[in-house]
Design a protein around this motif. Structure first.
Motif, PDB file in Angstrom:
ATOM      1  N   TYR A  42       0.842  -1.206   0.000  1.00  0.00           N
ATOM      2  CA  TYR A  42       0.000   0.000   0.000  1.00  0.00           C
ATOM      3  C   TYR A  42       0.873   1.251   0.000  1.00  0.00           C
ATOM      4  O   TYR A  42       1.929   1.290   0.626  1.00  0.00           O
ATOM      5  CB  TYR A  42      -0.883   0.036   1.255  1.00  0.00           C
ATOM      6  CG  TYR A  42      -1.702  -1.213   1.462  1.00  0.00           C
ATOM      7  CD1 TYR A  42      -1.172  -2.312   2.118  1.00  0.00           C
ATOM      8  CD2 TYR A  42      -3.005  -1.296   0.977  1.00  0.00           C
ATOM      9  CE1 TYR A  42      -1.912  -3.474   2.293  1.00  0.00           C
ATOM     10  CE2 TYR A  42      -3.758  -2.456   1.142  1.00  0.00           C
ATOM     11  CZ  TYR A  42      -3.201  -3.536   1.798  1.00  0.00           C
ATOM     12  OH  TYR A  42      -3.938  -4.684   1.968  1.00  0.00           O
ATOM     13  N   TYR A  46       0.232   5.263   1.045  1.00  0.00           N
ATOM     14  CA  TYR A  46      -0.636   6.284   1.632  1.00  0.00           C
ATOM     15  C   TYR A  46       0.090   7.629   1.581  1.00  0.00           C
ATOM     16  O   TYR A  46       1.317   7.687   1.611  1.00  0.00           O
ATOM     17  CB  TYR A  46      -0.934   5.975   3.105  1.00  0.00           C
ATOM     18  CG  TYR A  46      -1.952   4.885   3.344  1.00  0.00           C
ATOM     19  CD1 TYR A  46      -1.560   3.559   3.409  1.00  0.00           C
ATOM     20  CD2 TYR A  46      -3.290   5.181   3.532  1.00  0.00           C
ATOM     21  CE1 TYR A  46      -2.481   2.551   3.649  1.00  0.00           C
ATOM     22  CE2 TYR A  46      -4.226   4.184   3.768  1.00  0.00           C
ATOM     23  CZ  TYR A  46      -3.816   2.872   3.820  1.00  0.00           C
ATOM     24  OH  TYR A  46      -4.732   1.883   4.066  1.00  0.00           O
ATOM     25  N   LEU A  48      -4.642  10.195   6.670  1.00  0.00           N
ATOM     26  CA  LEU A  48      -3.956   9.408   5.664  1.00  0.00           C
ATOM     27  C   LEU A  48      -4.906   9.055   4.536  1.00  0.00           C
ATOM     28  O   LEU A  48      -6.005   8.569   4.754  1.00  0.00           O
ATOM     29  CB  LEU A  48      -3.401   8.127   6.272  1.00  0.00           C
ATOM     30  CG  LEU A  48      -2.236   8.336   7.208  1.00  0.00           C
ATOM     31  CD1 LEU A  48      -2.698   8.280   8.655  1.00  0.00           C
ATOM     32  CD2 LEU A  48      -1.168   7.304   6.960  1.00  0.00           C
ATOM     33  N   LEU A  64      -5.380   6.797   1.132  1.00  0.00           N
ATOM     34  CA  LEU A  64      -4.882   5.665   0.363  1.00  0.00           C
ATOM     35  C   LEU A  64      -4.707   6.085  -1.085  1.00  0.00           C
ATOM     36  O   LEU A  64      -5.624   6.611  -1.712  1.00  0.00           O
ATOM     37  CB  LEU A  64      -5.864   4.495   0.459  1.00  0.00           C
ATOM     38  CG  LEU A  64      -5.516   3.259  -0.368  1.00  0.00           C
ATOM     39  CD1 LEU A  64      -4.237   2.606   0.156  1.00  0.00           C
ATOM     40  CD2 LEU A  64      -6.665   2.267  -0.353  1.00  0.00           C
ATOM     41  N   TYR A 106      -2.897   0.370  -3.993  1.00  0.00           N
ATOM     42  CA  TYR A 106      -2.584  -0.881  -3.325  1.00  0.00           C
ATOM     43  C   TYR A 106      -2.389  -1.964  -4.373  1.00  0.00           C
ATOM     44  O   TYR A 106      -2.858  -1.851  -5.506  1.00  0.00           O
ATOM     45  CB  TYR A 106      -3.633  -1.263  -2.283  1.00  0.00           C
ATOM     46  CG  TYR A 106      -4.991  -1.667  -2.808  1.00  0.00           C
ATOM     47  CD1 TYR A 106      -5.943  -0.699  -3.099  1.00  0.00           C
ATOM     48  CD2 TYR A 106      -5.336  -3.004  -2.972  1.00  0.00           C
ATOM     49  CE1 TYR A 106      -7.193  -1.061  -3.551  1.00  0.00           C
ATOM     50  CE2 TYR A 106      -6.582  -3.360  -3.417  1.00  0.00           C
ATOM     51  CZ  TYR A 106      -7.514  -2.392  -3.698  1.00  0.00           C
ATOM     52  OH  TYR A 106      -8.758  -2.745  -4.144  1.00  0.00           O
ATOM     53  N   GLU A 141      -6.659   4.406  -6.056  1.00  0.00           N
ATOM     54  CA  GLU A 141      -7.813   4.880  -5.293  1.00  0.00           C
ATOM     55  C   GLU A 141      -8.188   6.313  -5.636  1.00  0.00           C
ATOM     56  O   GLU A 141      -9.341   6.687  -5.551  1.00  0.00           O
ATOM     57  CB  GLU A 141      -7.507   4.777  -3.792  1.00  0.00           C
ATOM     58  CG  GLU A 141      -7.457   3.352  -3.297  1.00  0.00           C
ATOM     59  CD  GLU A 141      -8.805   2.674  -3.408  1.00  0.00           C
ATOM     60  OE1 GLU A 141      -9.789   3.209  -2.880  1.00  0.00           O
ATOM     61  OE2 GLU A 141      -8.879   1.593  -4.032  1.00  0.00           O
ATOM     62  N   LEU A 149       3.716   7.197   3.000  1.00  0.00           N
ATOM     63  CA  LEU A 149       3.923   6.005   3.818  1.00  0.00           C
ATOM     64  C   LEU A 149       3.612   4.750   3.008  1.00  0.00           C
ATOM     65  O   LEU A 149       2.572   4.670   2.355  1.00  0.00           O
ATOM     66  CB  LEU A 149       3.028   6.030   5.051  1.00  0.00           C
ATOM     67  CG  LEU A 149       3.416   7.025   6.140  1.00  0.00           C
ATOM     68  CD1 LEU A 149       2.249   7.296   7.059  1.00  0.00           C
ATOM     69  CD2 LEU A 149       4.584   6.472   6.948  1.00  0.00           C
ATOM     70  N   LYS A 194       0.823  -5.997   4.355  1.00  0.00           N
ATOM     71  CA  LYS A 194       0.208  -6.980   5.224  1.00  0.00           C
ATOM     72  C   LYS A 194       0.173  -8.308   4.475  1.00  0.00           C
ATOM     73  O   LYS A 194       0.271  -8.344   3.248  1.00  0.00           O
ATOM     74  CB  LYS A 194      -1.195  -6.571   5.663  1.00  0.00           C
ATOM     75  CG  LYS A 194      -2.305  -6.796   4.653  1.00  0.00           C
ATOM     76  CD  LYS A 194      -3.652  -6.535   5.313  1.00  0.00           C
ATOM     77  CE  LYS A 194      -4.792  -6.802   4.351  1.00  0.00           C
ATOM     78  NZ  LYS A 194      -5.010  -8.258   4.171  1.00  0.00           N
ATOM     79  N   TYR A 240      -1.363  -4.534   9.579  1.00  0.00           N
ATOM     80  CA  TYR A 240      -0.616  -3.700   8.643  1.00  0.00           C
ATOM     81  C   TYR A 240       0.648  -3.214   9.334  1.00  0.00           C
ATOM     82  O   TYR A 240       0.607  -2.774  10.480  1.00  0.00           O
ATOM     83  CB  TYR A 240      -1.432  -2.477   8.233  1.00  0.00           C
ATOM     84  CG  TYR A 240      -2.594  -2.750   7.316  1.00  0.00           C
ATOM     85  CD1 TYR A 240      -3.713  -3.447   7.769  1.00  0.00           C
ATOM     86  CD2 TYR A 240      -2.590  -2.304   6.000  1.00  0.00           C
ATOM     87  CE1 TYR A 240      -4.787  -3.694   6.933  1.00  0.00           C
ATOM     88  CE2 TYR A 240      -3.659  -2.543   5.161  1.00  0.00           C
ATOM     89  CZ  TYR A 240      -4.759  -3.244   5.635  1.00  0.00           C
ATOM     90  OH  TYR A 240      -5.821  -3.482   4.796  1.00  0.00           O
ATOM     91  N   THR A 241       1.750  -3.228   8.621  1.00  0.00           N
ATOM     92  CA  THR A 241       3.005  -2.683   9.131  1.00  0.00           C
ATOM     93  C   THR A 241       3.441  -1.562   8.206  1.00  0.00           C
ATOM     94  O   THR A 241       3.486  -1.746   6.983  1.00  0.00           O
ATOM     95  CB  THR A 241       4.088  -3.755   9.208  1.00  0.00           C
ATOM     96  OG1 THR A 241       3.649  -4.820  10.059  1.00  0.00           O
ATOM     97  CG2 THR A 241       5.376  -3.178   9.770  1.00  0.00           C
ATOM     98  N   PHE A 242       3.785  -0.425   8.804  1.00  0.00           N
ATOM     99  CA  PHE A 242       4.122   0.764   8.032  1.00  0.00           C
ATOM    100  C   PHE A 242       5.629   0.991   8.007  1.00  0.00           C
ATOM    101  O   PHE A 242       6.333   0.712   8.979  1.00  0.00           O
ATOM    102  CB  PHE A 242       3.433   1.987   8.623  1.00  0.00           C
ATOM    103  CG  PHE A 242       1.969   2.049   8.310  1.00  0.00           C
ATOM    104  CD1 PHE A 242       1.066   1.321   9.060  1.00  0.00           C
ATOM    105  CD2 PHE A 242       1.508   2.809   7.253  1.00  0.00           C
ATOM    106  CE1 PHE A 242      -0.293   1.350   8.760  1.00  0.00           C
ATOM    107  CE2 PHE A 242       0.154   2.861   6.950  1.00  0.00           C
ATOM    108  CZ  PHE A 242      -0.750   2.128   7.700  1.00  0.00           C
ATOM    109  N   GLY A 243       6.085   1.539   6.895  1.00  0.00           N
ATOM    110  CA  GLY A 243       7.454   2.005   6.812  1.00  0.00           C
ATOM    111  C   GLY A 243       7.611   3.321   7.558  1.00  0.00           C
ATOM    112  O   GLY A 243       6.651   3.880   8.084  1.00  0.00           O
ATOM    113  N   GLY A 289       8.404   6.191   6.330  1.00  0.00           N
ATOM    114  CA  GLY A 289       7.884   7.334   5.603  1.00  0.00           C
ATOM    115  C   GLY A 289       8.928   8.137   4.847  1.00  0.00           C
ATOM    116  O   GLY A 289      10.126   8.099   5.165  1.00  0.00           O
TER     117      GLY A 289
END
Lengths: 112, 112
Positions: A34, A36, A44, A46, A49, A59, A90, A94, A101-104, A106
């Motif tokens: 994803y 964002y 945030l 989207l 994805y 999106e 970001l 997942k 969900y795991t985020f970087g 940024g």
């Protein structure tokens, strides 16, 4: 263990220049990926994805595009940046069918 | 369409007092609900999630949230706030399709 990497951490680009932000995930296979965007330190939005290589869902129609050339690589691009593209971008992943969900960390993009 | 609302832009609380950050959701089907925290110029850190089961969910750093189906709410709570809890908090939801939908964020300010 799984990790997600985003780079660069910060970027200042002139209006009209191209953009390439990269996100990679390690330690897993066939993740959902994803992009964002966060404007002005708040909500945030989207952008894109992907559930597999070459599969991109957009999106919000805008000046950006995304590609997934490899299973664990997700790239956000623009041919010509606009001032309104400034923001905090970001990447997240997942497991397909999973919930977490795991985020970087940024990328702060400033278009001048 | 799914949406998440965080009605408070900012919540102020004194250190040691209980805190609540509000979240309501509108999704079709069974919701999966999440809380994330963001520190300045950082990615989002996962706090807790509700998938199914007990309505009271306990998460990281002493936070908890209560799923209330009749009120479509998922408020974040902590019995005793710390100055280090000051950050931007996001509620998010999804139903297994598309991706996470985020609320607009609530800035928590804990005063010493």
């Amino acid at each position: 263990s799984q990790t997600i990497h985003q780079w660069p951490a910060t970027l200042v680009q002139p209006v009209g220049s191209p953009l390439s932000l990269e996100c990679t995930v390690e330690g897993t296979s066939n993740p959902n990926l994803y992009w964002y965007r966060q404007a002005a330190g708040r909500g945030l939005q989207l952008l894109f994805y992907s559930v597999g290589i070459g599969q991109i869902s957009s999106e919000v129609p805008q000046n950006l595009s995304a590609s997934r050339p490899q299973d664990r690589q997700f790239i956000l691009s623009s041919k010509k940046l606009l001032l309104s593209d400034s923001g905090f971008y970001l990447c997240a992943w997942k497991l397909s069918g999973g919930y977490g969900y795991t985020f970087g960390s940024g990328t702060r993009l400033t278009v001048v | 369409a799914q949406s998440v609302a965080q009605p408070e832009d900012q919540v102020n609380v004194a250190e040691g007092n209980p805190l609540t950050v509000k979240c309501t959701y509108s999704v079709s089907g069974n919701p999966y609900l999440f809380w994330y925290v963001q520190y300045p110029n950082r990615g989002l850190q996962f706090l807790l999630k509700y998938i199914t089961g007990d309505n009271l969910v306990k998460g990281s750093y002493g936070f908890e949230a209560e799923f209330n189906k009749s009120q479509t709410s998922f408020h974040l709570k902590k019995p005793s706030a710390l100055v280090s809890d000051s950050a931007l908090y996001f509620c998010a939801a999804h139903t297994g399709r598309r991706a996470l939908t985020f609320g607009s964020g609530t800035r928590l300010q804990v005063q010493p």
